[in-house]
Design a protein around this motif. Sequence first.
Motif, mmCIF file in Angstrom:
data_model
loop_
_atom_site.group_PDB
_atom_site.id
_atom_site.type_symbol
_atom_site.label_atom_id
_atom_site.label_comp_id
_atom_site.label_asym_id
_atom_site.label_seq_id
_atom_site.Cartn_x
_atom_site.Cartn_y
_atom_site.Cartn_z
ATOM 1 N N LEU A 56 2.913 7.034 -8.189
ATOM 2 C CA LEU A 56 2.324 8.164 -8.734
ATOM 3 C C LEU A 56 3.131 9.580 -7.998
ATOM 4 O O LEU A 56 3.231 10.433 -8.639
ATOM 5 C CB LEU A 56 1.045 8.227 -8.496
ATOM 6 C CG LEU A 56 -0.174 7.530 -9.049
ATOM 7 C CD1 LEU A 56 -1.649 7.625 -8.731
ATOM 8 C CD2 LEU A 56 -0.001 8.127 -10.641
ATOM 9 N N ASN A 57 3.103 8.994 -6.889
ATOM 10 C CA ASN A 57 3.966 10.302 -5.940
ATOM 11 C C ASN A 57 5.575 10.694 -6.673
ATOM 12 O O ASN A 57 5.694 11.747 -6.570
ATOM 13 C CB ASN A 57 4.120 9.960 -4.595
ATOM 14 C CG ASN A 57 2.848 10.149 -3.898
ATOM 15 O OD1 ASN A 57 2.035 10.780 -4.222
ATOM 16 N ND2 ASN A 57 2.614 9.375 -2.450
ATOM 17 N N MET A 89 0.421 3.691 -13.355
ATOM 18 C CA MET A 89 -0.282 3.039 -12.583
ATOM 19 C C MET A 89 -0.004 1.606 -12.857
ATOM 20 O O MET A 89 -0.296 0.648 -11.932
ATOM 21 C CB MET A 89 -1.436 3.446 -12.223
ATOM 22 C CG MET A 89 -1.614 4.714 -11.742
ATOM 23 S SD MET A 89 -3.337 5.080 -10.925
ATOM 24 C CE MET A 89 -4.015 5.727 -12.629
ATOM 25 N N ARG A 117 0.748 -1.272 0.104
ATOM 26 C CA ARG A 117 -0.075 0.036 -0.014
ATOM 27 C C ARG A 117 0.897 1.170 0.041
ATOM 28 O O ARG A 117 2.283 1.167 0.014
ATOM 29 C CB ARG A 117 -0.846 -0.173 1.321
ATOM 30 C CG ARG A 117 -2.178 -1.038 1.122
ATOM 31 C CD ARG A 117 -2.968 -1.116 2.208
ATOM 32 N NE ARG A 117 -4.257 -1.944 1.946
ATOM 33 C CZ ARG A 117 -4.905 -2.353 3.006
ATOM 34 N NH1 ARG A 117 -4.947 -1.749 4.400
ATOM 35 N NH2 ARG A 117 -5.905 -2.858 2.801
ATOM 36 N N LYS A 118 0.337 2.180 0.242
ATOM 37 C CA LYS A 118 0.975 3.628 -0.018
ATOM 38 C C LYS A 118 1.988 3.675 0.856
ATOM 39 O O LYS A 118 2.098 3.398 2.168
ATOM 40 C CB LYS A 118 0.024 4.912 0.295
ATOM 41 C CG LYS A 118 0.609 6.106 0.036
ATOM 42 C CD LYS A 118 -0.461 7.176 0.235
ATOM 43 C CE LYS A 118 0.073 8.577 0.206
ATOM 44 N NZ LYS A 118 -1.119 9.704 0.520
ATOM 45 N N ARG A 133 -10.788 2.921 -8.565
ATOM 46 C CA ARG A 133 -10.624 2.243 -7.056
ATOM 47 C C ARG A 133 -11.337 0.957 -7.314
ATOM 48 O O ARG A 133 -12.567 0.721 -7.769
ATOM 49 C CB ARG A 133 -11.233 3.036 -6.161
ATOM 50 C CG ARG A 133 -11.102 2.824 -4.852
ATOM 51 C CD ARG A 133 -11.825 3.905 -3.677
ATOM 52 N NE ARG A 133 -13.467 3.921 -3.983
ATOM 53 C CZ ARG A 133 -14.395 2.904 -3.277
ATOM 54 N NH1 ARG A 133 -13.625 2.098 -2.373
ATOM 55 N NH2 ARG A 133 -15.397 3.151 -3.417
ATOM 56 N N THR A 192 1.059 1.536 -5.951
ATOM 57 C CA THR A 192 0.487 2.460 -6.908
ATOM 58 C C THR A 192 0.636 3.912 -6.630
ATOM 59 O O THR A 192 1.025 4.791 -7.335
ATOM 60 C CB THR A 192 -1.174 1.993 -7.307
ATOM 61 O OG1 THR A 192 -1.131 0.916 -7.971
ATOM 62 C CG2 THR A 192 -1.430 2.982 -8.463
ATOM 63 N N ASP A 193 0.264 4.234 -5.463
ATOM 64 C CA ASP A 193 0.478 5.520 -4.940
ATOM 65 C C ASP A 193 1.852 6.043 -4.971
ATOM 66 O O ASP A 193 2.072 7.198 -5.025
ATOM 67 C CB ASP A 193 -0.397 5.747 -3.523
ATOM 68 C CG ASP A 193 -1.695 5.678 -3.513
ATOM 69 O OD1 ASP A 193 -2.549 6.069 -4.576
ATOM 70 O OD2 ASP A 193 -2.454 5.303 -2.441
ATOM 71 N N THR A 194 2.785 5.157 -4.670
ATOM 72 C CA THR A 194 4.126 5.523 -4.513
ATOM 73 C C THR A 194 4.687 5.854 -5.812
ATOM 74 O O THR A 194 5.326 6.791 -5.959
ATOM 75 C CB THR A 194 5.029 4.199 -4.007
ATOM 76 O OG1 THR A 194 4.442 3.671 -2.575
ATOM 77 C CG2 THR A 194 6.544 4.574 -3.576
#
Length: 410
Positions: free
Chosen positions: A58-59, A77, A47-48, A157, A54-56
Motif C-alpha cells: 500500500l505504501n 492488497m 509485517r509492515k 483487519r 500488505t502495508d508495504t
Amino acid sequence: MAKKFIILKFGGTSLKTAELREKVAQKIINTFESGYQPVVVVSAIGRKGDPYATDTLLNFAYEVNRDLPPREADLLMACGEIISGVIMVNTLAKMGYKAKLFTGAQAGIITDDNFTSASILKVKADKILKAVDEGFIPVVCGFQGVTEDGEVTTLGRGGSDTTAAALGVALKAEFIDIYTDVEGIKTADPRIVEDAKTLEVVTYNEISQLAHEGAKVIHPRAVEIAMQKNIPLRIKSTLTDGEGTLVTSHAEVYGEVIEVIRDRIITGIAHIPGVTQIKILREDTPEIVNLAQKVFKGLALAEISVDFINISPEGLAFTVKGEVTEKAVDVLENMGFTPRIRRNCAKIAAVGAGMTGVPGVMAKIVEALTREQIEILQSTDSYTTIWVLVDGENMEKAVRAIHKAFKLNE
C-alpha cells in the motif's frame, strides 16, 4: 468415507523466513499424515516494512497518491496473500507433497461489494473439494473474496482469521487452528504481566470479548462465525508443539452445572490504550433537551464511533479513539456543546463467564486499583465483562493490579 477437515491458518509472522515456512509446512504434513485433511489459509508474508507485507504494498501506491480508490486498493492488497500462497505451495512441493493454491475467488469466498472491508455472504467450496479428491492439499489466500459479479475484495483487519472460520463452517471442519507467534491466549498481555498464564480453554464469548477489547490473538468476527456451528478453535504457536488454547462452547468449558464456573471468575484482562474521554455535562448545556440523542446523532453523522458510554441526569461521558479527538471536539462545539476532554486514557476489560451472578467482583477491582492509588474515571459492566477507564500512565499498573487480585497467574 467422509474427509475429516482441519483448517490451519498461518499469520504473516509465521511465514516470514524460509526456516519458519518449513516449520509451517511440517505442521501441515503432520496433520495430513495423522489422517486429517488439511486446508491451509495464509496471510501475506511478514509485517509492515517487510517486502511483501500488505502495508508495504500500500505504501508503494501511496507514494504516487494517497487517494487510492478502494477497488484498486483491494486488487493491490490481494497480491500479498497470493505471493505467500505460491511460496507455501512450492515449500510443500519441495517436501514431497502436492498442494494447490486458491485465491479467495477460486476458493469460493463470496462477499458484498464493501471494498477494503467486505463481509462474507457465502462460501462455494466446490473447487477445494475437487482438489482434495485429486489428492492435493488446498492452500487458500486469506483476507480475500470476490463479489457475485467478479470484483476482488478484501475482508478488513483480521481477514485471514475470518477466511479460516468461514471455510471451517463450510467444510464442517473438526477444528480451526489459528497459528501465531505466541503459545496461546494469555490471561493478560505478557509484555505487561510477566507471569501471565496461557489459558487451556476459554469460551467463544470470552475470547470474542477479549478480542473486541484489545487482545490481538484472533479477530472477533472469526470467533463469531465458528460459534455459529460450534466448531472448536485452537490458538497455537508455530514455534512449538504445545496444545495452545481451545476455544469452544460454554457447556464444554464449564459443564452444565452453573456452580462449576465459580472457581474461575475472571478469565483474562484486555486493554485498549490511547482513547479520549469526553464529557458533556448538563450544567454546561442547561437549555438543551434530548441531550444524549443530539450528541450521539451528531457524532454518528460525522462517522465518529463512540464507546464506553455512561448516561446520567448530570450528563454524558463516553470515549472516542485518540486520533479522532479533534474532529469530535469540532463537531460538538459546532453543535453548541462545551465538551470536557481528557486525552490519553486507557480502557481495561476484565472478562469472564464465571462472574455472572457472583457478587463482589466490581468491589474487588475497585479495591485493587484503590490500593495502587489509581483513579477510576468511568466504569460499566455486563454479565461477562467489567470495564474501567483510567489515565494512560496508569494502564500497565492497573492491568497488573487486577491480574494479581484475581490470582490469574495460578
